[in-house]
Scaffold this motif. Structure first.
Motif, mmCIF file in Angstrom:
data_model
loop_
_atom_site.group_PDB
_atom_site.id
_atom_site.type_symbol
_atom_site.label_atom_id
_atom_site.label_comp_id
_atom_site.label_asym_id
_atom_site.label_seq_id
_atom_site.Cartn_x
_atom_site.Cartn_y
_atom_site.Cartn_z
ATOM 1 N N CYS A 176 39.753 37.228 31.422
ATOM 2 C CA CYS A 176 40.313 36.295 30.433
ATOM 3 C C CYS A 176 41.683 36.773 29.965
ATOM 4 O O CYS A 176 42.625 35.981 29.858
ATOM 5 C CB CYS A 176 39.351 36.163 29.255
ATOM 6 S SG CYS A 176 39.739 34.813 28.130
ATOM 7 N N TRP A 177 41.802 38.071 29.713
ATOM 8 C CA TRP A 177 43.100 38.616 29.305
ATOM 9 C C TRP A 177 44.133 38.463 30.424
ATOM 10 O O TRP A 177 45.282 38.098 30.186
ATOM 11 C CB TRP A 177 42.962 40.098 28.930
ATOM 12 C CG TRP A 177 42.398 40.373 27.567
ATOM 13 C CD1 TRP A 177 41.269 41.068 27.272
ATOM 14 C CD2 TRP A 177 42.954 39.973 26.312
ATOM 15 N NE1 TRP A 177 41.070 41.120 25.921
ATOM 16 C CE2 TRP A 177 42.090 40.464 25.296
ATOM 17 C CE3 TRP A 177 44.074 39.245 25.939
ATOM 18 C CZ2 TRP A 177 42.328 40.251 23.944
ATOM 19 C CZ3 TRP A 177 44.316 39.027 24.585
ATOM 20 C CH2 TRP A 177 43.467 39.524 23.619
ATOM 21 N N GLU A 178 43.707 38.744 31.655
ATOM 22 C CA GLU A 178 44.642 38.645 32.784
ATOM 23 C C GLU A 178 45.112 37.212 32.979
ATOM 24 O O GLU A 178 46.287 36.960 33.266
ATOM 25 C CB GLU A 178 43.981 39.175 34.058
ATOM 26 C CG GLU A 178 44.942 39.216 35.233
ATOM 27 C CD GLU A 178 44.380 39.952 36.434
ATOM 28 O OE1 GLU A 178 44.789 39.621 37.558
ATOM 29 O OE2 GLU A 178 43.529 40.846 36.254
ATOM 30 N N ARG A 179 44.197 36.265 32.791
ATOM 31 C CA ARG A 179 44.573 34.858 32.906
ATOM 32 C C ARG A 179 45.636 34.492 31.876
ATOM 33 O O ARG A 179 46.464 33.611 32.104
ATOM 34 C CB ARG A 179 43.329 33.988 32.710
ATOM 35 C CG ARG A 179 43.560 32.500 32.923
ATOM 36 C CD ARG A 179 42.254 31.763 32.744
ATOM 37 N NE ARG A 179 42.357 30.372 33.139
ATOM 38 C CZ ARG A 179 41.356 29.515 33.102
ATOM 39 N NH1 ARG A 179 40.163 29.913 32.678
ATOM 40 N NH2 ARG A 179 41.522 28.271 33.474
ATOM 41 N N ALA A 180 45.617 35.185 30.746
ATOM 42 C CA ALA A 180 46.605 34.940 29.693
ATOM 43 C C ALA A 180 47.847 35.798 29.861
ATOM 44 O O ALA A 180 48.659 35.905 28.947
ATOM 45 C CB ALA A 180 45.977 35.205 28.326
ATOM 46 N N GLY A 181 47.991 36.422 31.045
ATOM 47 C CA GLY A 181 49.206 37.169 31.339
ATOM 48 C C GLY A 181 49.235 38.580 30.799
ATOM 49 O O GLY A 181 50.294 39.198 30.751
ATOM 50 N N VAL A 182 48.090 39.114 30.417
ATOM 51 C CA VAL A 182 48.024 40.474 29.894
ATOM 52 C C VAL A 182 47.564 41.405 31.012
ATOM 53 O O VAL A 182 46.508 41.182 31.609
ATOM 54 C CB VAL A 182 47.058 40.570 28.704
ATOM 55 C CG1 VAL A 182 46.988 41.995 28.173
ATOM 56 C CG2 VAL A 182 47.485 39.608 27.603
ATOM 57 N N GLU A 183 48.369 42.413 31.307
ATOM 58 C CA GLU A 183 48.079 43.348 32.389
ATOM 59 C C GLU A 183 47.829 42.619 33.708
ATOM 60 O O GLU A 183 46.969 43.011 34.493
ATOM 61 C CB GLU A 183 46.889 44.243 32.017
ATOM 62 C CG GLU A 183 47.196 45.178 30.864
ATOM 63 C CD GLU A 183 46.096 46.171 30.582
ATOM 64 O OE1 GLU A 183 46.321 47.368 30.833
ATOM 65 O OE2 GLU A 183 45.044 45.759 30.086
ATOM 66 N N CYS A 184 48.575 41.536 33.927
ATOM 67 C CA CYS A 184 48.436 40.794 35.178
ATOM 68 C C CYS A 184 49.419 41.336 36.204
ATOM 69 O O CYS A 184 50.377 42.037 35.870
ATOM 70 C CB CYS A 184 48.671 39.297 34.956
ATOM 71 S SG CYS A 184 50.346 38.903 34.426
ATOM 72 N N ASP A 185 49.205 41.002 37.463
ATOM 73 C CA ASP A 185 50.063 41.430 38.555
ATOM 74 C C ASP A 185 51.302 40.550 38.591
ATOM 75 O O ASP A 185 51.222 39.366 38.910
ATOM 76 C CB ASP A 185 49.283 41.326 39.868
ATOM 77 C CG ASP A 185 50.081 41.831 41.059
ATOM 78 O OD1 ASP A 185 51.294 42.074 40.908
ATOM 79 O OD2 ASP A 185 49.481 41.967 42.131
#
Length: 407
Positions: free
Chosen positions: A210-219
Motif C-alpha cells: 500500500c505504501w509503495e503504491r502511494a510512491g513511498v520507497e517505490c522503484d
C-alpha cells in the motif's frame, strides 16, 4: 481565614466539607447535601456547628442556608467558601463537560471540512470510522494532532520514492511517526484503502504494498507513465527523446527517475489526461506526429503520473482529465483533481447521460463527484457504466483542436 481553617478543618467535619465540595463542583445550584454513615463524634461536631439541640442520625440532610447562617457571623464566609478553603479550589464539572463537548464538536467539524477530506468524497466513510473510534486517550488535542499528521501525509501522497521514515520526518517532523503500528500510519493506510475502494491492509506485506503504491520507497525506475505528443523545449536527454518519439508518431514511457532528474517538461500549454491507455493508442494511430500532449493514468495514477502532472501544472500548462463513468472512475477523477489541480474534461452529468445506454455493466459503489453532484445522482439512477472506449470518438474529436504542428 486562618482562624476559620483552624476552627473547622477537623476530622469530625471532614465528611461535610467533602460532600459540599463535590456538590458545589458539579456546577449546579446546591440547596442541601446528604451525609451518610455519620459516626457519633461526627454527628456531635455537626450539631455543634449548626447549634442543634439534639444529635443528627447516622444519615442527615444538611441545609446549605443553615450552614451559611452558622458560618457567616463566625467567619464572614459562606459554606461554599469554607469548603473551598479546606478541601481546595472548586471545580466546575458542568463547565468542563460543556467545554469538552464543544471541543469534540469543533474537532469533528474541522475534520469534516478539511480540504483533503472535502476533495476526496471516498474519505467520508474513513471519517465516520474515526468518529466511531472516539478520542485518542480521551484527548481532543491528541486526537487532532494524530489526525492532522495523517491528513498532512495524505496531502503529500503520492510520494516520489522517498523512504517512509524520510516522508515522516519531512511531513510530521518525526521520522518514527509512520512506523508500522503507529496511529498515524494506521489512519493513512485506512484512508488510502478507502480512496481505492479496497479493504485496509491486514499484514506487513499488504501494508508495504500500500505504501509503495502511494510512491513511498517505490522503484523510481520501474514506476513510469505513458505519454504521447510531447515536444519539450529542453536540450536534456528526456526532452530530446520525447520529441523524437512524438515526431515518429509514437508514445513514450517516462520513468519517475527521469522526471526527477530532467523535469519539469516545458512547452505544453494544454495537456489531456485519460484513464485508459487504449485512448492514447487510438490518438497516436489517428494523429501520428501531430498527436496533442496526452498522459494516461493507466487506472489509479502512480507517483510518476502525479509527479508529471504536478510538474506540468506548475510550469503553467492547463491539465484536463477524463476517465471512466463508473464508481472507481469517479474516485480516480476526484483523486487526480485533488492531487494535481486538474480540470475535468467531458465528465459532467450531461456528458454521462448523453453516452449511457441500457445493458452496460453496473458501475459499482459510487461516491459523490465534487465537481458535479448531479453526475453521481445520474449514475446511481441509471446503474450503468460508460467506459472511455465507448466515448473514444468524442474524445478524439475534442483532441483535434489541440493537434501539434505538421512535421
Amino acid at each position: 481565614m486562618p482562624d476559620a481553617r483552624a476552627r473547622y478543618d477537623i476530622p469530625e467535619l471532614a465528611p461535610l466539607w467533602r460532600v459540599l465540595w463535590e456538590r458545589f463542583s458539579s456546577g449546579r445550584v446546591v440547596s442541601s447535601v446528604r451525609l451518610r454513615g455519620l459516626e457519633p463524634d461526627q454527628g456531635a461536631a455537626l450539631a455543634d456547628l449548626l447549634g442543634l439541640d439534639r444529635l443528627p442520625g447516622a444519615d442527615a440532610s444538611v441545609s446549605v442556608r443553615a450552614l451559611d447562617e452558622a458560618l457567616g457571623p463566625a467567619t464572614g464566609l459562606t459554606a461554599k467558601e469554607v469548603a473551598e478553603l479546606i478541601v481546595g479550589r472548586l471545580e466546575n464539572r458542568a463547565e468542563t463537560r460543556l467545554a469538552a463537548t464543544n471541543a469534540r464538536a469543533e474537532l469533528w467539524a474541522w475534520l469534516d471540512e478539511h480540504p483533503v477530506v472535502r476533495a476526496e468524497p471516498a474519505l467520508v466513510g474513513w471519517v465516520a470510522g474515526i468518529r466511531r473510534g472516539g478520542l485518542i486517550d480521551g484527548s481532543t488535542a491528541r486526537t487532532r494532532k494524530v489526525i492532522g499528521q495523517a491528513l498532512s501525509v495524505l496531502a503529500a501522497l503520492p510520494s516520489d520514492g522517498r523512504p517512509l521514515s524520510t516522508l515522516a520526518g519531512d511531513v510530521c517532523d518525526d521520522t518514527h511517526a509512520l512506523d508500522d503500528g503507529t496511529r498515524a500510519s494506521s489512519l493513512v493506510l485506512k484512508a488510502l484503502a478507502a480512496i481505492h475502494g479496497e479493504a485496509p491492509p491486514q499484514n506487513a506485506e499488504e501494508r508495504r504494498a500500500c505504501w509503495e503504491r502511494a510512491g513511498v520507497e517505490c522503484d523510481a525506475l520501474s514506476t513510469s507513465v505513458l505519454t504521447a505528443g510531447f515536444r519539450p523545449n529542453g536540450a536534456d536527454p528526456l526532452s530530446v527523446t520525447m520529441r523524437t518519439w512524438t515526431d515518429a508518431g509514437h508514445a513514450a514511457v517516462v520513468t519517475l527517475a527521469q522526471l526527477r532528474d530532467f523535469g519539469p517538461l516545458s512547452g505544453a500549454t494544454v495537456v489531456h489526461v485519460v484513464e485508459n491507455p487504449a485512448i492514447v493508442a487510438m490518438a497516436t494511430a489517428r494523429f501520428r506526429a501531430q498527436c496533442p500532449p496526452l498522459v494516461t493514468t493507466s487506472g489509479w495514477p502512480n507517483s510518476a503520473v502525479i509527479h508529471l502532472l504536478r510538474q506540468l501544472a506548475e510550469a503553467g500548462a492547463q491539465v484536463r482529465y477524463h476517465g471512466d463513468f463508473d464508481g472507481e472512475g469517479v474516485r480516480i477523477a476526484a483523486h487526480v483533481v485533488a492531487r494535481t489541480g486538474a480540470q475535468l474534461w467531458a465528465m459532467s452529468a450531461a456528458d454521462y447521460l448523453a453516452a449511457v445506454r441500457p445493458g452496460r455493466p453496473d458501475p459499482g459503489s459510487i461516491t459523490d463527484a465534487p465537481w458535479d453532484p448531479e453526475l453521481s445522482e445520474a449514475m446511481r439512477e441509471r446503474r450503468a457504466t460508460v467506459s472511455e472506449e465507448h466515448v473514444a470518438e468524442q474524445l478524439l474529436t475534442d483532441l483535434t483542436a489541440f493537434r501539434g504542428p505538421p512535421c
